[in-house]
Design a protein around this motif. Sequence first.
Motif, PDB file in Angstrom:
ATOM      1  N   ASP A 216       0.837  -1.198   0.000  1.00 48.30           N
ATOM      2  CA  ASP A 216       0.000   0.000   0.000  1.00 48.30           C
ATOM      3  C   ASP A 216       0.879   1.258   0.000  1.00 48.30           C
ATOM      4  O   ASP A 216       1.730   1.435   0.882  1.00 48.30           O
ATOM      5  CB  ASP A 216      -0.891  -0.019   1.243  1.00 48.30           C
ATOM      6  CG  ASP A 216      -1.873   1.148   1.282  1.00 48.30           C
ATOM      7  OD1 ASP A 216      -1.846   1.980   0.339  1.00 48.30           O
ATOM      8  OD2 ASP A 216      -2.651   1.226   2.251  1.00 48.30           O
ATOM      9  N   LEU A 217       0.660   2.124  -0.989  1.00 52.80           N
ATOM     10  CA  LEU A 217       1.451   3.345  -1.103  1.00 52.80           C
ATOM     11  C   LEU A 217       1.281   4.278   0.089  1.00 52.80           C
ATOM     12  O   LEU A 217       2.165   5.072   0.408  1.00 52.80           O
ATOM     13  CB  LEU A 217       1.080   4.084  -2.390  1.00 52.80           C
ATOM     14  CG  LEU A 217       1.691   3.554  -3.689  1.00 52.80           C
ATOM     15  CD1 LEU A 217       1.105   4.285  -4.896  1.00 52.80           C
ATOM     16  CD2 LEU A 217       3.207   3.692  -3.676  1.00 52.80           C
ATOM     17  N   ASN A 218       0.136   4.187   0.745  1.00 51.80           N
ATOM     18  CA  ASN A 218      -0.146   5.082   1.862  1.00 51.80           C
ATOM     19  C   ASN A 218       0.176   4.467   3.221  1.00 51.80           C
ATOM     20  O   ASN A 218      -0.134   5.053   4.263  1.00 51.80           O
ATOM     21  CB  ASN A 218      -1.630   5.485   1.843  1.00 51.80           C
ATOM     22  CG  ASN A 218      -1.991   6.240   0.564  1.00 51.80           C
ATOM     23  OD1 ASN A 218      -1.245   7.119   0.127  1.00 51.80           O
ATOM     24  ND2 ASN A 218      -3.129   5.884  -0.032  1.00 51.80           N
ATOM     25  N   SER A 219       0.815   3.300   3.214  1.00 49.08           N
ATOM     26  CA  SER A 219       1.107   2.618   4.473  1.00 49.08           C
ATOM     27  C   SER A 219       2.290   3.254   5.184  1.00 49.08           C
ATOM     28  O   SER A 219       3.124   3.945   4.571  1.00 49.08           O
ATOM     29  CB  SER A 219       1.399   1.134   4.213  1.00 49.08           C
ATOM     30  OG  SER A 219       2.606   0.991   3.470  1.00 49.08           O
ATOM     31  N   GLU A 220       2.382   2.985   6.477  1.00 51.12           N
ATOM     32  CA  GLU A 220       3.510   3.472   7.262  1.00 51.12           C
ATOM     33  C   GLU A 220       4.808   2.794   6.815  1.00 51.12           C
ATOM     34  O   GLU A 220       5.863   3.422   6.816  1.00 51.12           O
ATOM     35  CB  GLU A 220       3.250   3.199   8.747  1.00 51.12           C
ATOM     36  CG  GLU A 220       4.346   3.644   9.684  1.00 51.12           C
ATOM     37  CD  GLU A 220       4.537   5.165   9.719  1.00 51.12           C
ATOM     38  OE1 GLU A 220       5.549   5.617  10.298  1.00 51.12           O
ATOM     39  OE2 GLU A 220       3.670   5.893   9.185  1.00 51.12           O
ATOM     40  N   ARG A 223       6.127   4.682   3.842  1.00 49.92           N
ATOM     41  CA  ARG A 223       6.657   5.986   4.223  1.00 49.92           C
ATOM     42  C   ARG A 223       8.042   5.846   4.878  1.00 49.92           C
ATOM     43  O   ARG A 223       8.974   6.578   4.539  1.00 49.92           O
ATOM     44  CB  ARG A 223       5.695   6.681   5.202  1.00 49.92           C
ATOM     45  CG  ARG A 223       6.116   8.104   5.564  1.00 49.92           C
ATOM     46  CD  ARG A 223       5.359   8.628   6.777  1.00 49.92           C
ATOM     47  NE  ARG A 223       5.730   7.897   7.997  1.00 49.92           N
ATOM     48  CZ  ARG A 223       6.858   8.135   8.682  1.00 49.92           C
ATOM     49  NH1 ARG A 223       7.745   9.052   8.265  1.00 49.92           N
ATOM     50  NH2 ARG A 223       7.110   7.452   9.784  1.00 49.92           N
ATOM     51  N   LYS A 226      10.786   4.936   2.312  1.00 49.44           N
ATOM     52  CA  LYS A 226      11.220   6.074   1.497  1.00 49.44           C
ATOM     53  C   LYS A 226      12.142   7.002   2.280  1.00 49.44           C
ATOM     54  O   LYS A 226      13.127   7.528   1.724  1.00 49.44           O
ATOM     55  CB  LYS A 226      10.010   6.840   0.973  1.00 49.44           C
ATOM     56  CG  LYS A 226       9.201   6.068  -0.066  1.00 49.44           C
ATOM     57  CD  LYS A 226       7.960   6.835  -0.497  1.00 49.44           C
ATOM     58  CE  LYS A 226       7.160   6.067  -1.525  1.00 49.44           C
ATOM     59  NZ  LYS A 226       5.908   6.777  -1.934  1.00 49.44           N
ATOM     60  N   ASP A 271       7.393  13.499  -3.526  1.00 48.80           N
ATOM     61  CA  ASP A 271       7.397  12.063  -3.247  1.00 48.80           C
ATOM     62  C   ASP A 271       8.401  11.359  -4.167  1.00 48.80           C
ATOM     63  O   ASP A 271       8.891  11.937  -5.142  1.00 48.80           O
ATOM     64  CB  ASP A 271       5.992  11.487  -3.464  1.00 48.80           C
ATOM     65  CG  ASP A 271       5.794  10.136  -2.789  1.00 48.80           C
ATOM     66  OD1 ASP A 271       6.737   9.662  -2.110  1.00 48.80           O
ATOM     67  OD2 ASP A 271       4.697   9.557  -2.945  1.00 48.80           O
ATOM     68  N   GLN A 298       5.932   0.892  -5.394  1.00 45.92           N
ATOM     69  CA  GLN A 298       4.846  -0.069  -5.237  1.00 45.92           C
ATOM     70  C   GLN A 298       5.163  -1.390  -5.940  1.00 45.92           C
ATOM     71  O   GLN A 298       4.876  -2.475  -5.400  1.00 45.92           O
ATOM     72  CB  GLN A 298       3.543   0.509  -5.783  1.00 45.92           C
ATOM     73  CG  GLN A 298       2.317  -0.342  -5.449  1.00 45.92           C
ATOM     74  CD  GLN A 298       1.019   0.338  -5.841  1.00 45.92           C
ATOM     75  OE1 GLN A 298       0.986   1.169  -6.748  1.00 45.92           O
ATOM     76  NE2 GLN A 298      -0.066   0.009  -5.152  1.00 45.92           N
TER      77      GLN A 298
END
Length: 314
Positions: A216-220, A223, A226, A271, A298
């Motif tokens: 999931d791109l929005n997962s912790e 983040r 990255k 991003d 992803q």
Amino acid sequence: MKKTKIVLVALSPIFFIGSLTLLTSCKNESVSETSKSSVSLSSPSSQSDDEKSSKTVKENKKVTTKSDKTAFAKADEITKPNPPISQETIERLEGKTQKKASDETRPNPPLSQDAIDKINGQGQNSSQGGTKHQLQVTQQVQRAWNTCAPTTVSMMLSARGVTASQEELAQAMGTDDSFGTHNADAIRVLNRYLFGYEQPTGNQAGYRLATVTTADLNSEEMRVFKERLKQNIADGYPMYYTFDNARIYPGSSGEHNVIGTGYQLTEDGSDIAYLYYIDPSYTQQDSTYGGLKKITPQELFHAMLTCVEPNYGW
């Protein structure tokens, strides 16, 4: 008496022809010539018996001489072994293409930023993407099917000015033919060569392993990954990635290790849009860019989910 003498001379070549026919029976060419000679000797003629005998002797001598040369020539061909077929010829016959050993042992030079930009036909900052951050790493191609981890670590060490061969590292990591290399052993050896200890504690510098559980791109997890990537590249330390080959290269299989060398930001710089890595596999080399590849975060995480081993070292 004169007639008897001619008959004896004629019998001798005939006997020799019979022996030669047995000697060269495995070669059709010699048997054929002997058969033709036998037919010509039995052809009807209106000449006298003396002339027939004389002619027969001459023909037999002619046939004997030719057969003698043919027999020894063929025998020489039979006993002379064929030269060994080269590995390159065997691979061409099987329809395979593989790098020569000399090519595999010679590392590719590090790619310039211009070369990296040309992969996508874009400049440092263009409408198709944002700023790129890329470490200059001398590429290597693994010299055995199961040494992707030692080769990856060898490139990571070289980026920090440390020289260690694939073979030396494979021995230190306990790389074997049944599995390859466990990531815990690869990172342990990497830390030992870089920092003098195998396992960092507290705030000590050193590589650590992490496992991915979602793409999931929005997962912790995404983040944090990255942020770690940005920090490593800024400090001059490459990343260590492990992914499922089948999800990156359809038709392939097994878990595979590569070196993460950088990333590209989105156009607005907010991003990470793409990741760069160098694949050491001899099956994934490009004639221009070697093993340099580009992938989205992803896509990388998706290929990591099915792995048994931890997925990245940072």
